[in-house]
Design a protein around this motif. Structure first.
Motif, PDB file in Angstrom:
ATOM      1  N   GLU A  50      10.843  46.866  -5.066  1.00 31.50           N
ATOM      2  CA  GLU A  50      10.223  45.720  -5.737  1.00 31.50           C
ATOM      3  C   GLU A  50       9.508  44.762  -4.789  1.00 31.50           C
ATOM      4  O   GLU A  50       8.387  44.331  -5.079  1.00 31.50           O
ATOM      5  CB  GLU A  50      11.265  44.980  -6.576  1.00 31.50           C
ATOM      6  N   PRO A  51      10.115  44.358  -3.642  1.00 31.55           N
ATOM      7  CA  PRO A  51       9.396  43.415  -2.762  1.00 31.55           C
ATOM      8  C   PRO A  51       8.050  43.959  -2.295  1.00 31.55           C
ATOM      9  O   PRO A  51       7.052  43.235  -2.276  1.00 31.55           O
ATOM     10  CB  PRO A  51      10.374  43.220  -1.596  1.00 31.55           C
ATOM     11  N   TRP A  52       8.015  45.234  -1.914  1.00 34.33           N
ATOM     12  CA  TRP A  52       6.739  45.822  -1.475  1.00 34.33           C
ATOM     13  C   TRP A  52       5.728  45.802  -2.607  1.00 34.33           C
ATOM     14  O   TRP A  52       4.552  45.477  -2.404  1.00 34.33           O
ATOM     15  CB  TRP A  52       6.970  47.257  -1.004  1.00 34.33           C
ATOM     16  N   LEU A  53       6.174  46.149  -3.815  1.00 35.61           N
ATOM     17  CA  LEU A  53       5.241  46.237  -4.927  1.00 35.61           C
ATOM     18  C   LEU A  53       4.710  44.862  -5.323  1.00 35.61           C
ATOM     19  O   LEU A  53       3.517  44.726  -5.649  1.00 35.61           O
ATOM     20  CB  LEU A  53       5.915  46.912  -6.121  1.00 35.61           C
ATOM     21  N   VAL A  54       5.547  43.845  -5.289  1.00 34.84           N
ATOM     22  CA  VAL A  54       5.063  42.498  -5.587  1.00 34.84           C
ATOM     23  C   VAL A  54       3.985  42.096  -4.590  1.00 34.84           C
ATOM     24  O   VAL A  54       2.942  41.534  -4.968  1.00 34.84           O
ATOM     25  CB  VAL A  54       6.227  41.488  -5.570  1.00 34.84           C
ATOM     26  N   ASP A  55       4.212  42.376  -3.309  1.00 35.50           N
ATOM     27  CA  ASP A  55       3.202  42.053  -2.294  1.00 35.50           C
ATOM     28  C   ASP A  55       1.904  42.793  -2.573  1.00 35.50           C
ATOM     29  O   ASP A  55       0.810  42.235  -2.447  1.00 35.50           O
ATOM     30  CB  ASP A  55       3.715  42.429  -0.903  1.00 35.50           C
ATOM     31  N   ARG A  56       2.008  44.070  -2.932  1.00 33.36           N
ATOM     32  CA  ARG A  56       0.803  44.859  -3.152  1.00 33.36           C
ATOM     33  C   ARG A  56       0.031  44.365  -4.375  1.00 33.36           C
ATOM     34  O   ARG A  56      -1.188  44.279  -4.369  1.00 33.36           O
ATOM     35  CB  ARG A  56       1.203  46.332  -3.329  1.00 33.36           C
ATOM     36  N   ILE A  57       0.744  44.050  -5.461  1.00 38.54           N
ATOM     37  CA  ILE A  57       0.079  43.532  -6.654  1.00 38.54           C
ATOM     38  C   ILE A  57      -0.557  42.181  -6.355  1.00 38.54           C
ATOM     39  O   ILE A  57      -1.668  41.879  -6.810  1.00 38.54           O
ATOM     40  CB  ILE A  57       1.074  43.419  -7.823  1.00 38.54           C
ATOM     41  N   ALA A  58       0.121  41.354  -5.570  1.00 33.58           N
ATOM     42  CA  ALA A  58      -0.440  40.046  -5.220  1.00 33.58           C
ATOM     43  C   ALA A  58      -1.694  40.191  -4.383  1.00 33.58           C
ATOM     44  O   ALA A  58      -2.629  39.388  -4.495  1.00 33.58           O
ATOM     45  CB  ALA A  58       0.601  39.218  -4.474  1.00 33.58           C
ATOM     46  N   ASP A  59      -1.738  41.209  -3.519  1.00 35.29           N
ATOM     47  CA  ASP A  59      -2.969  41.473  -2.768  1.00 35.29           C
ATOM     48  C   ASP A  59      -4.131  41.719  -3.716  1.00 35.29           C
ATOM     49  O   ASP A  59      -5.256  41.261  -3.495  1.00 35.29           O
ATOM     50  CB  ASP A  59      -2.785  42.695  -1.853  1.00 35.29           C
ATOM     51  N   VAL A  60      -3.862  42.467  -4.784  1.00 33.74           N
ATOM     52  CA  VAL A  60      -4.902  42.747  -5.774  1.00 33.74           C
ATOM     53  C   VAL A  60      -5.315  41.472  -6.490  1.00 33.74           C
ATOM     54  O   VAL A  60      -6.497  41.200  -6.714  1.00 33.74           O
ATOM     55  CB  VAL A  60      -4.390  43.797  -6.781  1.00 33.74           C
ATOM     56  N   ALA A  61      -4.315  40.659  -6.867  1.00 37.29           N
ATOM     57  CA  ALA A  61      -4.604  39.435  -7.610  1.00 37.29           C
ATOM     58  C   ALA A  61      -5.431  38.459  -6.792  1.00 37.29           C
ATOM     59  O   ALA A  61      -6.313  37.775  -7.318  1.00 37.29           O
ATOM     60  CB  ALA A  61      -3.300  38.778  -8.061  1.00 37.29           C
ATOM     61  N   GLU A  62      -5.136  38.362  -5.501  1.00 39.34           N
ATOM     62  CA  GLU A  62      -5.835  37.407  -4.644  1.00 39.34           C
ATOM     63  C   GLU A  62      -7.116  37.968  -4.056  1.00 39.34           C
ATOM     64  O   GLU A  62      -7.994  37.216  -3.634  1.00 39.34           O
ATOM     65  CB  GLU A  62      -4.928  36.963  -3.496  1.00 39.34           C
ATOM     66  N   GLY A  63      -7.229  39.292  -4.007  1.00 35.92           N
ATOM     67  CA  GLY A  63      -8.331  39.902  -3.299  1.00 35.92           C
ATOM     68  C   GLY A  63      -7.956  40.113  -1.851  1.00 35.92           C
ATOM     69  O   GLY A  63      -7.192  39.344  -1.272  1.00 35.92           O
ATOM     70  N   ILE A  64      -8.449  41.158  -1.263  1.00 37.52           N
ATOM     71  CA  ILE A  64      -8.095  41.505   0.103  1.00 37.52           C
ATOM     72  C   ILE A  64      -9.330  41.347   0.980  1.00 37.52           C
ATOM     73  O   ILE A  64     -10.349  41.987   0.756  1.00 37.52           O
ATOM     74  CB  ILE A  64      -7.575  42.948   0.199  1.00 37.52           C
ATOM     75  N   GLY A  65      -9.260  40.511   1.950  1.00 35.86           N
ATOM     76  CA  GLY A  65     -10.361  40.320   2.868  1.00 35.86           C
ATOM     77  C   GLY A  65      -9.858  40.233   4.293  1.00 35.86           C
ATOM     78  O   GLY A  65      -8.687  40.471   4.584  1.00 35.86           O
ATOM     79  N   ARG A  66     -10.739  39.868   5.182  1.00 34.82           N
ATOM     80  CA  ARG A  66     -10.356  39.732   6.580  1.00 34.82           C
ATOM     81  C   ARG A  66      -9.455  38.511   6.735  1.00 34.82           C
ATOM     82  O   ARG A  66      -9.755  37.444   6.206  1.00 34.82           O
ATOM     83  CB  ARG A  66     -11.610  39.573   7.435  1.00 34.82           C
ATOM     84  N   PRO A  67      -8.326  38.650   7.434  1.00 35.10           N
ATOM     85  CA  PRO A  67      -7.434  37.494   7.591  1.00 35.10           C
ATOM     86  C   PRO A  67      -8.079  36.401   8.416  1.00 35.10           C
ATOM     87  O   PRO A  67      -9.005  36.634   9.199  1.00 35.10           O
ATOM     88  CB  PRO A  67      -6.207  38.086   8.299  1.00 35.10           C
ATOM     89  N   ALA A  68      -7.579  35.195   8.235  1.00 36.50           N
ATOM     90  CA  ALA A  68      -8.117  34.046   8.958  1.00 36.50           C
ATOM     91  C   ALA A  68      -7.914  34.213  10.459  1.00 36.50           C
ATOM     92  O   ALA A  68      -6.892  34.736  10.913  1.00 36.50           O
ATOM     93  CB  ALA A  68      -7.438  32.764   8.485  1.00 36.50           C
ATOM     94  N   LEU A  69      -8.890  33.747  11.230  1.00 33.45           N
ATOM     95  CA  LEU A  69      -8.720  33.632  12.678  1.00 33.45           C
ATOM     96  C   LEU A  69      -7.784  32.455  12.926  1.00 33.45           C
ATOM     97  O   LEU A  69      -8.099  31.321  12.563  1.00 33.45           O
ATOM     98  CB  LEU A  69     -10.068  33.404  13.354  1.00 33.45           C
ATOM     99  N   THR A  70      -6.629  32.721  13.505  1.00 32.93           N
ATOM    100  CA  THR A  70      -5.577  31.722  13.620  1.00 32.93           C
ATOM    101  C   THR A  70      -5.413  31.296  15.070  1.00 32.93           C
ATOM    102  O   THR A  70      -5.110  32.127  15.934  1.00 32.93           O
ATOM    103  CB  THR A  70      -4.250  32.272  13.062  1.00 32.93           C
ATOM    104  N   VAL A  71      -5.623  30.016  15.325  1.00 38.65           N
ATOM    105  CA  VAL A  71      -5.644  29.471  16.688  1.00 38.65           C
ATOM    106  C   VAL A  71      -4.574  28.393  16.804  1.00 38.65           C
ATOM    107  O   VAL A  71      -4.510  27.478  15.976  1.00 38.65           O
ATOM    108  CB  VAL A  71      -7.029  28.877  17.017  1.00 38.65           C
ATOM    109  N   GLY A  72      -3.749  28.495  17.822  1.00 36.48           N
ATOM    110  CA  GLY A  72      -2.753  27.468  18.098  1.00 36.48           C
ATOM    111  C   GLY A  72      -3.178  26.589  19.255  1.00 36.48           C
ATOM    112  O   GLY A  72      -3.889  27.040  20.161  1.00 36.48           O
TER     113      GLY A  72
END
Length: 368
Positions: free
Chosen positions: A113-135
């Motif tokens: 279930e946890p994997w599937l929720v993540d995968r469905i949420a990827d579909v709901a939000e759309g999958i693109g390039r992740p943010a460039l994250t700078v600290g």
């Protein structure tokens, strides 16, 4: 139990997020899949077999086929993004049925279930390039790291990038204050302290204060001085999924939450005043941070002690040189001006930030 063959689902029409497709006649399984879709914020299309009309099978970004329906869809056109879902973990025939329908993934409930929720949420939000994250982290106290973090975020937003500024230092006074938005409506870190698993990226963005065309996650004026590392992981992962840039202002003290933030960075800037005492302190910070951060660079701030320049500071610390952070009143006196650092787009600090993003985005593969 889950098992992967390959996984590369197509986007929805026009590159937009699409609706997942569920194919099953098992009422109990359908109830579970609808529950998981609701948890992921997705509204699926449901059929007992391959849709007879339209191209729903071909264009759905994700197809969840119940094990009961495997035979009914075996003649459908092969496509990526098909998941065969069942319950019997001891059934060896499930892998044969997965191959027959061209499934990328075999998943058994409830373990998957946890994997599937993540995968469905990827579909709901759309999958693109992740943010460039700078600290950004100071080599010593008063180095100007928070001011530089704000200037980088303001510059990114001014360039039209989706930008999130994250205040990871609960004892720093609040970046919302530095940006002049301590009274702005929106959630602060304590509201996310109990977060686990997946946080919706869109919901996170919409819940935060918006200041100077960027979103800010800072602290309230309460007593909370730490957020558990699972919450930090969930929130930063959600922020990264939205694309654009994420700037994280980091404290020099390292706890589990800060370590989690460091692990999510693409690169970090260590801000070091050019004097010997700052060099000694920065060396200790670099040693600790460098164990987690993949790409740590030094940003040197003058004025310079005799015998030092930016190249010498970088060489003594053994780090790549990101550049010289210009000395400006806004950098030395963070709350002294009416506008936040870098807001006007003019001056040496704004130019430093613009040049930094230009190089960093090219290195990361282009505009996000």
């Amino acid at each position: 139990m889950t098992g992967t063959v390959i996984h590369d689902p197509p986007p929805g029409p026009g590159g937009r997020p699409g609706r997942p497709l569920i194919v099953t006649e098992d009422a109990a399984l359908l109830d579970d899949l609808l529950r998981l879709c609701a948890a992921a914020g997705a509204t699926p299309e449901v059929h007992h077999g391959v849709p007879e009309s339209g191209d729903g099978w071909a264009v759905a970004p994700l197809v969840l086929v119940g094990d009961d329906a495997a035979r009914r869809v075996s003649g459908a056109a092969r496509r990526p993004g098909v998941v065969l879902v069942g319950r019997d973990q001891d059934d060896p025939g499930v892998w044969k049925r997965a191959v027959q329908i061209g499934a990328d993934h075999v998943l058994m409930l409830p373990d998957g279930e946890p994997w599937l929720v993540d995968r469905i949420a990827d579909v709901a939000e759309g999958i693109g390039r992740p943010a460039l994250t700078v600290g950004v982290i100071g080599g010593r106290g008063g180095a100007g790291a928070s001011t530089l973090a704000c200037a980088l975020a303001v510059t990114s937003a001014r360039e039209g990038l989706r930008t999130l500024l994250v205040d990871a230092d609960p004892l720093g006074g609040g970046l919302d204050v530095l940006l002049g938005g301590e009274g702005a409506e929106g959630l602060r870190w304590p509201a996310f302290a109990a977060s686990r698993g997946r946080v919706g990226g869109g919901a996170l963005e919409e819940s935060l204060p918006q200041l100077h065309s960027l979103r800010v996650l800072s602290w309230d004026r309460g007593d909370c001085v730490a957020v558990p590392s699972p919450a930090v992981r969930a929130v930063l992962a959600a922020a990264r999924r939205r694309g654009g840039t994420v700037v994280v202002d980091l404290p020099r003290r390292l706890d589990d939450g800060v370590a989690e933030a460091l692990a999510q960075l693409d690169l970090a800037l260590l801000v070091v005043p050019a004097d010997l005492r700052a060099l000694a302190a920065a060396g200790r910070v670099a040693s600790a941070v460098g164990m987690v951060v993949r790409d740590l660079r030094v940003a040197v701030r003058g004025p310079y002690a005799p015998g030092l320049d930016d190249q010498a500071v970088a060489r003594l610390l053994g780090l790549p040189l990101a550049g010289e952070v210009p000395v400006e009143p806004a950098l030395l006196r963070p709350q002294g001006g009416a506008k936040p650092p870098g807001a006007t787009g003019r001056g040496p600090l704004a130019r430093f930030c613009a040049h930094f993003w230009e190089r960093a985005l090219v290195e990361a593969g282009g505009t996000r």
